[in-house]
Every structure is written in structure tokens, then in C-alpha cells.
Design an enzyme around this catalytic site. Structure first.
Site, PDB file in Angstrom:
ATOM      1  CB  VAL A 173      -0.942  -0.004   1.216  1.00  0.00           C
ATOM      2  CG1 VAL A 173      -1.734   1.298   1.283  1.00  0.00           C
ATOM      3  CG2 VAL A 173      -1.892  -1.194   1.144  1.00  0.00           C
ATOM      4  CE  LYS A 494     -23.289  18.548  31.342  1.00  0.00           C
ATOM      5  NZ  LYS A 494     -24.155  19.244  32.294  1.00  0.00           N
TER       6      LYS A 494
END
EC number: 1.4.3.19
Length: 652
Positions: A173, A494
Site C-alpha cells: 500500500v 451527560k
């Protein structure tokens, strides 16, 4: 042809991921440059998180989890292929010499999670005959084990092949084709290959494709063989010494390793390296000096600056990283495969992944050169250089965000002002009070329909909850609310547990209790807390995705009143630190980011401004400026003046 997933790298990590992904029903292609050169072939196959005395808590947890997967994982591979991996739960013995008796004591003190036993001199010599005379005792790690690394690599290749993974050896690659935050293909020596998702598992070669701090660490090893004249195997457990290990195999071979040399990709064995290994091994187990040598070899381990792996998301949404495993690639193969497959296929991000995200190395950078070349100037005016590539994303629970400013939806005078402010802030995360939306509290009517949730990530919060039990129930409602708005994979919450009605300070005990339960239920927990470093560490240890210390009481606009404690939290956290509550002005937002905070959550200062949209934009600019200033590194503070211009050589 476009594949589902292309894995770049055909070592044990890449192949383990390929097998796991294929078992989950995806089309997988593996691109391998040189299968025999993979680091797996140069390892010894020890599964030794205890003997290694790993001190990083997240790494220790990752290694323990992976070791626990090994029996079932290797059995599955052997069933698929009919081949033997050489998995052997033989335990590891760590002999010590005079003055080393404290070695291993940290494991013994580890609350019984993974046992270790001290053996006195007489006991250890009886348990393992043949040890060197100067061995004065040692530690026995019964849960550590070994696997034949070369056999494992062959079995993984065969398993992938039998499952229908497309295996390509001899493929280099050369680059990643990237457009608009996506990998659109990989350039290889045979052409361009495309997929929907990519995994980088190139080990020591990762830096050739991305600016990741992964470097090769050369390791030399050798193999001896127990002579046929010796009727039984004299060694039936791994010996783990000071800078040396001796790994017996059931085929009568014994592996001796390994050097650790920072010499780049310099090949070959050296006399000095082999001499070092032989001296250490013979001192530990003297009869090795009479065993015939079978072979020498070397390999390159992928090392990072903190010697921990890089796992999880990258700067590209469809590129996942799995590299930098250094000495623990064989050990971590099953857990890496499971976590990466969970993330890609199930969109589940284990909280542990945040500890190994690539962005941790940006936190360590004290300076970033701003103007380093004349190309930064045009017609006498400075041009803004781009921000560092690897700092482009905030990663929370495996999800990438470009903006480091979060906002809320409360206290606005109208829905329209809120909508304009969210747009002006450039935020990608907006927190919503679940209880107030559910009950259609004043100012929250129609809120769910007011924002474009295809562009904004909802952060349900448990505002109004006074106990852990109440917060847990509301968090579950929040998850369902996110699903109704099209965010099926949203597990964020949260966490707020606030029994105090006057100062609205969070309850540390209730927060910790709720966090532990929500993490077990698969939530990515973002807890709102007092700026308490000890609590922040406890929440990180239980698996929270961030910690959110307050700057000052909610809605007070008092600014940063907890600077010293926030700095301690930032210095010790391995998860994002989001400063939440109390910031009243852009200068305070910038100051919080200059401390090294990863992000801010600001609501009241925007909503209560005379012009909320303008203030939202100002907060966005301040957040960016503060982050850039932190990365740039401020000048040192001095006691005395220091002239900018020379004080000598003046014209008289």
C-alpha cells in the site's frame, strides 16, 4: 469492485480482525506486504500481563481481558482449521537475583484481581530444577500463558482463508486516497482498491501511511533444542528474567529473547545482540549452554512513545486504527479484534478504547511551529497555517467531532434565538434536559423538533435528578428519546446528580454510583462533577467516556474558579476533559482551553447574552483560539524583563 472492509496489514492483528469481521457477516479483504515479515513471526508468544508488571491501568485491563479470551478464541480457530495454535496455560515463573526481591510486588498488591505468589529460594529451585545458583527466589504468575506465535499466524491465515476472506500477499500500500474526511481508496503497487471502511494494522510500518508516532523496535531472538538424550522436557513453564525470557515449546524447542533496539529498520542478527541473549539465558538456566542452536532471527515491533497501542477512530470517519501494540501484539490480538469489530459492525465503542486513541499524543506536544517557511506569508501579510492534522477531531467514546464547543438548549428567550445560536456556535453536540423535554417544561416545548438532529449529536442530560437511581432512570429515557429522533446508536448521557438546590453542586457519591451502573448498561457516560481530581480518576477507572469538571457553579458566570484542580485533572486524565458550567465570557473560554481542556460546554453565557448568536460565535472563536494557543505553547514567565531588541551594538 468495492469491498465492505479492507484491512491494511496481514500480521496477527490484521488477520484476527479479519476473521472476527468475517464471522460477523462482512466482506473482508486483507492487503499484506510480506506475510513472513510480520512481527508475529519474530515474537515468543508470551501471554504475560502479570509478569510484565504493566503499570498503566487501562493497558492492564485491556491485557487481562484479552488473556481471558485466549482459551475460547484459540479453540475456535483450531475448530475452523483443524490446526494447532500451541496455546499452553503453563504459567510464568519470574526468578530474581539478589537485590531484585521487590520485583513483582505491585502485582501481589493488586486486590486479588490476578494472583501472584512469592517463592522462596528453596521452593523455587525445587519447583523448577536447573535454575542458576544465584537465583534467590521468584514470582509465580499462574494465570499467564503462552501460544506458539508462528503457529498462531499460520492458523489465523488458514482460518481467514477458510471463511472466505480475500487474502492478498505481496501487496504494497503506497498511500491512502482521502477526500473530505473520508478514505476513498488505497493506492497499491497493483492499482487502487476501494472499500466502505478501512482498518490500518500495519504495525511498525504505520508511519509510512499516516503521521502516527509508531517506530520500529528491533528484536533479536534465537531457538535452541532440547537434545534427544534428555528424556523429558526439563522446562515446562516460561522463565521471565531481567531483560531475558526463555519460552519452552512442547516440540522440545526453546525460544530465547529478546533484544529491544532502537535502530530503525536495520536488519540482521548481530554478534553483540546474540551474545547478550545467551549470557542472560545461561545465567538464568545454565544447562542451555549445552543445547544445540537451531536458528537466529529478528523482527520489528511497532512501538509508540508511551509503549501503548493506538486503537479506534482516526481523522477519517471510515478509517479505524489498530497498530502500535509493541511487545503485546500476540497477547492483544483477540481483544483488539473484538473491540474493532464491535466498533465497525455494531457501532459500539468500548469506553476502554478512549485510552488508546491517537489524539493522546497531541496532548503531549508542548509546541507546534506556526511560521516555519516563507510560504506562510503573502504580500507581507501572514497567512493562517492549518491546524495540526491529528488535532482536527475531538474523540468521545469513539465518535469524532470537529468542534470542541458544546452548547445547551435552556434559558433562551425564544426557540428562534436558540436555533440561531446553535448555528453560530458551530457546535456538533447539544445537550438536552430529558426531564424538561418529557414534561414540556416552559422554554422546552417543541425543542425536540427545533434542531436538525441529522447534523447535531444529542447529549441527553439528567438535569433535575437528585439521586443516582433517578439519574439512571432518566438516562434510559434519554437513550430512547435519541432513538426517536433518528440517532439509533446514540448511547451518550451527560450525567448530573444534584441534590443541592442553592449552589447546584453535584453529589460525588451519587455520580459515581450512577456512572458505574450506566457504564455496565453500555452508556457513554459524560459525568458533570466538582473539580475533584480523585473523583475524576475514579470515574475514568470505571469506564466513563469523559469527565466534566465545573469551572464555577452552574449559571453563575463566575468564570474559572477551580483552575488548579482542573489542571491536575487534565494532567492525569486519559479521557477527554470537558470544562462545564460557570464560564461567562469568551476570555474565560479561551483560558480553559489554554489549560489543555479538550472541550467546553457553555450554555448560560450564550443564552443570557444580549445577543446570543453573536456570543455563540465569540465563544466558538475563543474555543479555537485557546486550543491553538495550548498547542503552540506559551512563552515561559520570567521574573525580570527581557528586551526584544539587542541591548548591545547600539548607535551612539
Amino acid at each position: 469492485m468495492t469491498r465492505d472492509i479492507v484491512i491494511i496489514g496481514g500480521g496477527v492483528i490484521g488477520l484476527a480482525i479479519a476473521v472476527e469481521l468475517k464471522l460477523r457477516g462482512t466482506k473482508v479483504t486483507v492487503l499484506c506486504r510480506d506475510f513472513p515479515a510480520a512481527a508475529a513471526h519474530a515474537a515468543a508468544g508470551m501471554l504475560a500481563p502479570d509478569a510484565e508488571e504493566i503499570t498503566d491501568e487501562a493497558m492492564k485491563s485491556l491485557c487481562w481481558r484479552s488473556r481471558s479470551l485466549y482459551p475460547e478464541w484459540t479453540s475456535k480457530l483450531e475448530d475452523l482449521t483443524g490446526l494447532n495454535t500451541g496455546y499452553w496455560p503453563c504459567g510464568i515463573l519470574a526468578p530474581v537475583y539478589e537485590g531484585q526481591e521487590s520485583k513483582g510486588v505491585r502485582i501481589q498488591e493488586n486486590k486479588g484481581e490476578s494472583p501472584a505468589y512469592w517463592l522462596e529460594k528453596a521452593v523455587i529451585h525445587q519447583y523448577q530444577p536447573g535454575l542458576g545458583e544465584d537465583v534467590v527466589g521468584g514470582w509465580w504468575y499462574p494465570e499467564d500463558a503462552q501460544v506458539n506465535n508462528q503457529a498462531l499466524a499460520r492458523v489465523l491465515w488458514a482460518a481467514a482463508e477458510s471463511l472466505g476472506v480475500e487474502l492478498n500477499d505481496g501487496i504494497t500500500v503506497e498511500g491512502l486516497l482521502q477526500q473530505q474526511g473520508q478514505v476513498v481508496g488505497v493506492q497499491t503497487n497493483t492499482g487502487i482498491i476501494q472499500a466502505e471502511h478501512y482498518v490500518l494494522a500495519t504495525g511498525a510500518w504505520a508511519n509510512e501511511l499516516l503521521p502516527l508516532p509508531v517506530t520500529p523496535r528491533k528484536g533479536q531472538m534465537l531457538r535452541v533444542r532440547v537434545p534427544e538424550s534428555v528424556p523429558e522436557l526439563p522446562l515446562k513453564r516460561v522463565l521471565f528474567g531481567e531483560n531475558i525470557y526463555i519460552v519452552p515449546r512442547r516440540d522440545r524447542s526453546i525460544i530465547i529473547g529478546a533484544t529491544s533496539e532502537d535502530v530503525g529498520f536495520t536488519p540482521h542478527n548481530t554478534p553483540a545482540g546474540i551474545q547478550t541473549l545467551l549470557q542472560g539465558a545461561i545465567r538464568l538456566y545454565p544447562q542451555l549452554q549445552d543445547y544445540p542452536i537451531q536458528e537466529f532471527w529478528w523482527g520489528f515491533r511497532p512501538a509508540t512513545p508511551d509503549e501503548l497501542p493506538i486503537l479506534g477512530t482516526s481523522h477519517c470517519a471510515n478509517l479505524t486504527l489498530a497498530t502500535g501494540h509493541y511487545r503485546n501484539g500476540i497477547l492483544l490480538a483477540p481483544i483488539t479484534a473484538a473491540l474493532i469489530a464491535d466498533f465497525i459492525v455494531e457501532q459500539k465503542s468500548d469506553p476502554l478504547l478512549s485510552h488508546f486513541h491517537y489524539s493522546r499524543f497531541q496532548k503531549q506536544a508542548s509546541t507546534t511551529p506556526m511560521f516555519t517557511h516563507s510560504a506562510n506569508f503573502s504580500n507581507g501579510h501572514a497567512k493562517n497555517p492549518p491546524l495540526p492534522t491529528l488535532d482536527s477531531s475531538l474523540i468521545i467514546a469513539g465518535k469524532s467531532f470537529h468542534s470542541r464547543l458544546m452548547t445547551g438548549t435552556g434559558k433562551y428567550r425564544s426557540i428562534e434565538e436558540m436555533q440561531q445560536s446553535v448555528v453560530a456556535s458551530g457546535c456538533e453536540i447539544v445537550t438536552v434536559a430529558v426531564r424538561r423535554v418529557q414534561t414540556k417544561a416552559p422554554g422546552h416545548e417543541g425543542l425536540a423538533e427545533a434542531l436538525d438532529w441529522s447534523r447535531i449529536w444529542m447529549l441527553p442530560n439528567t438535569a433535575g435528578c437528585q439521586t443516582a437511581e433517578e439519574a439512571i432512570r432518566v438516562a434510559r429515557l434519554g437513550r430512547e428519546m435519541a432513538k426517536l429522533l433518528g440517532q439509533e446508536d446514540n448511547n451518550f448521557v451527560k450525567l448530573e446528580v444534584i441534590p443541592d438546590p442553592k449552589y447546584l453542586l453535584p453529589d460525588p457519591i451519587g455520580t459515581l454510583q450512577a456512572a458505574e451502573q450506566l457504564v455496565k448498561e453500555g452508556f457513554a457516560v459524560l459525568p458533570y462533577i466538582n473539580a475533584d481530581p480523585m473523583l475524576a480518576k475514579r470515574l475514568e477507572d470505571v469506564g466513563c467516556a469523559t469527565v466534566m469538571p465545573l469551572a464555577s457553579p452552574i449559571g453563575s458566570g463566575q468564570g474559572l474558579k477551580t483552575t488548579a484542580n482542573i489542571q491536575i485533572i487534565i494532567e492525569n486524565a486519559k479521557i477527554p476533559v470537558v470544562v462545564d458550567a460557570g464560564i461567562g465570557a469568551p476570555s474565560e473560554a479561551s483560558q480553559a482551553m489554554e489549560l489543555g481542556a479538550d472541550a467546553l460546554l457553555i450554555n448560560s453565557a450564550i443564552a443570557l447574552a444580549q445577543n446570543p448568536a453573536a456570543m455563540a460565535q465569540a465563544m466558538n472563536l475563543a474555543t479555537v483560539a485557546g486550543r491553538l494557543a495550548y498547542l503552540a505553547g506559551r512563552m515561559p514567565i520570567k521574573t525580570y524583563a527581557s528586551a526584544s531588541s539587542p541591548v548591545t551594538g547600539t548607535i551612539s
